[in-house]
Design an enzyme around this catalytic site. Structure first.
Site, PDB file in Angstrom:
ATOM      1  N   HIS A  62      30.812  31.152  38.025  1.00  0.00           N
ATOM      2  CA  HIS A  62      31.750  32.241  38.287  1.00  0.00           C
ATOM      3  C   HIS A  62      33.100  31.643  38.648  1.00  0.00           C
ATOM      4  CE1 HIS A  62      33.272  36.113  39.662  1.00  0.00           C
ATOM      5  NE2 HIS A  62      33.827  35.437  40.658  1.00  0.00           N
ATOM      6  N   ASP A  95      28.652  47.410  45.718  1.00  0.00           N
ATOM      7  CA  ASP A  95      29.891  46.646  45.586  1.00  0.00           C
ATOM      8  C   ASP A  95      30.905  47.403  44.734  1.00  0.00           C
ATOM      9  OD1 ASP A  95      31.649  44.322  45.715  1.00  0.00           O
ATOM     10  OD2 ASP A  95      31.293  44.301  43.562  1.00  0.00           O
ATOM     11  N   ARG A 133      38.201  49.336  48.756  1.00  0.00           N
ATOM     12  CA  ARG A 133      39.035  48.271  49.337  1.00  0.00           C
ATOM     13  C   ARG A 133      40.363  48.170  48.607  1.00  0.00           C
ATOM     14  NH1 ARG A 133      35.606  43.537  48.129  1.00  0.00           N
ATOM     15  NH2 ARG A 133      37.323  42.317  48.947  1.00  0.00           N
ATOM     16  N   SER A 138      31.189  40.361  47.964  1.00  0.00           N
ATOM     17  CA  SER A 138      31.360  41.119  46.720  1.00  0.00           C
ATOM     18  C   SER A 138      31.000  40.246  45.518  1.00  0.00           C
ATOM     19  CB  SER A 138      32.822  41.587  46.645  1.00  0.00           C
ATOM     20  OG  SER A 138      33.158  42.018  45.368  1.00  0.00           O
ATOM     21  N   LYS A 171      26.995  40.357  43.140  1.00  0.00           N
ATOM     22  CA  LYS A 171      26.823  40.524  41.684  1.00  0.00           C
ATOM     23  C   LYS A 171      26.094  39.323  41.099  1.00  0.00           C
ATOM     24  CE  LYS A 171      31.152  41.571  41.854  1.00  0.00           C
ATOM     25  NZ  LYS A 171      32.496  42.071  41.917  1.00  0.00           N
TER      26      LYS A 171
HETATM   27  N1  URA Z   1      36.377  39.616  42.870  1.00  0.00           N
HETATM   28  C1  URA Z   1      35.301  40.332  43.258  1.00  0.00           C
HETATM   29  O1  URA Z   1      34.336  40.473  42.527  1.00  0.00           O
HETATM   30  N2  URA Z   1      35.332  40.901  44.497  1.00  0.00           N
HETATM   31  C2  URA Z   1      36.363  40.770  45.341  1.00  0.00           C
HETATM   32  O2  URA Z   1      36.295  41.289  46.430  1.00  0.00           O
HETATM   33  C3  URA Z   1      37.467  40.028  44.914  1.00  0.00           C
HETATM   34  C4  URA Z   1      37.460  39.455  43.672  1.00  0.00           C
END
Ligand code: URA
Length: 424
Positions: free
Chosen positions: A82, A161, A168, A183, A187
């Protein structure tokens, strides 16, 4: 039994949240029992007072548990990567097939771009016929047969999320390390990979502007992975200059294919190999040399099979823009700076990115950086080549490029691309 008010008050007053409080509030928010205004207050309390490593790990678990968790069964180790996002960051495209060609399975569930950083799916959709949406069965089959899949995350993964991130975004609570880390990791953990490598970027084109903040985020991400039994490490990489020469969609696919065919810009090759080595180490395959596999053409073969499996034609010509505008050097010298953020914003304005998540992107839009810092230039040489199908976007793109590069008399000091590796 809790109430949202008790949980908000606890965090507002600087206390640790208990596991039960966290489980309850995340679940109740996902189900609509805790209202948006209450979660907004809690997110702000977390933003101001933080969460420690154990709270952050539990918050992440609660978000993973809000949806489905993929259990991908393959007869080789799975490893995922990621990136926190950057300008010209096409590394997933050559990396996933390369690591698969080295013997691991790479389930790469990716997103679309928003703002100045591009999205992997938007880039791949520049390939005629290529399809981002796959069912879990299709992901499973492609992973077994090809070894690599890059596709859209299924909507059932970490729904808490998705809801919280949207909240947010409109309550000025995005920039909180525990909330960002939970967050991202919710995932990734829901995807079920057994190992994970994070590319945490810092610099003008990155989400984290300083190395210090990037290191704090990397530490938080690695600690969450470790707490969940997933082998996780992070590379800290420089994003003050665009990666490679191409920024956009089709142009980044073309550059990735160059890398897979043994060419491509040296920084893209360097980062692809650094991440591949780390992924292979995490997958228990550190005896395989990704540079040799890249040079052998096997990674390109996996790429072709991966694109074909998702309906794409790997040999089809990529979309070309209707308008090209070249920015040239005004003086002789050496390119000393090239600002990633300004280039990212300009590419986005040309149509490569989107302002709202439902906007379409132009596959052919983007920028080619003909010159990178350290390259000699003569007056009249092309520095940037702007591609678009909407020429009316050119003035705004050119405005954001004001001051985006400087030409000096001496070469800038070389900057390392990979600054550090964080392991648990
Ligand atoms: N990318 C994400 O998936 N979540 C965040 O909070 C910030 C960047």
């Amino acid at each position: 039994m809790f109430t949202a008010i008790d949980v908000i008050r606890a965090k507002r007053d600087g206390h640790r949240l208990t596991d039960d409080q966290i489980d309850w509030v995340v679940d109740a928010y996902t189900r609509g029992v805790v209202a948006d205004e209450q979660m907004s207050a809690l997110a702000m309390a977390v933003y101001l007072n933080g969460m420690d490593a154990a709270e952050t790990a539990r918050w992440t678990s609660a978000m993973v548990d809000s949806g489905e968790v993929l259990s991908l069964e393959v007869d080789r180790p799975t490893v995922d990567k990621h990136s926190t996002g950057g300008v010209g960051d096409k590394i997933t495209l050559p990396l996933a097939p390369l690591v698969a060609a080295c013997g691991a399975a790479v389930p790469q569930l990716s997103g679309r771009g928003l703002g100045h950083t591009g999205g992997t799916l938007d880039k791949l959709e520049a390939i005629p016929g290529w399809r981002a949406q796959l069912s879990v069965d299709e992901i499973q089959r492609q992973l077994s047969e090809v070894g690599a899949v890059i596709c859209a995350a299924t909507t059932g993964l970490a729904p808490a999320d998705r809801k919280l991130y949207a909240l947010r975004d409109v309550t000025a609570t995005v920039e909180s390390i525990p909330l960002i880390a939970s967050s991202i990791m919710s995932k990734k953990l829901a995807e079920g990979a057994s190992a994970l490598v994070l590319d945490v970027k810092f610099g003008s084109g990155a989400f984290m502007k300083t190395l210090t903040d990037a290191r704090r985020l990397a530490d938080a991400l690695v600690s969450i992975g470790h707490a969940h039994g997933v082998r996780t490490s992070a590379l800290l990489t420089d994003m003050s200059v665009p990666l490679g020469r191409a920024v956009g969609n089709a142009v980044e696919v073309a550059e990735s294919i160059e890398v897979l065919q043994g060419g491509g810009p040296s920084d893209v090759v360097e980062l692809t190999l650094a991440l591949a080595r780390e992924m292979l180490a995490m997958a228990g395959l550190s005896h395989v040399d990704p540079a040799a596999v890249l040079a052998s053409g096997q990674a390109y073969e996996v790429w072709s099979r991966m694109i074909t499996a998702q309906g794409g034609d790997p040999t089809a010509p990529l979309p070309r823009p209707t308008h090209v505008h070249t920015v040239v050097a005004e003086t002789d010298g050496t390119l000393s700076t090239l600002d990633a953020y300004a280039i990212g914003v300009a590419a986005w304005r040309l149509g490569a990115g989107r302002a709202r998540k439902e906007d379409p992107v132009q596959p052919a839009a983007g920028i080619l950086c003909h010159t990178k810092p350290g390259d000699p230039v003569r007056a009249g040489d092309p520095i940037l080549e702007l591609h678009t199908n909407t020429p009316e976007a050119l003035p705004a793109a050119l405005a954001s490029l004001e001051g985006s590069f400087t030409i000096g008399t001496t070469a800038p000091a070389p900057r390392p691309l990979v600054v550090d590796t964080i392991r648990p």
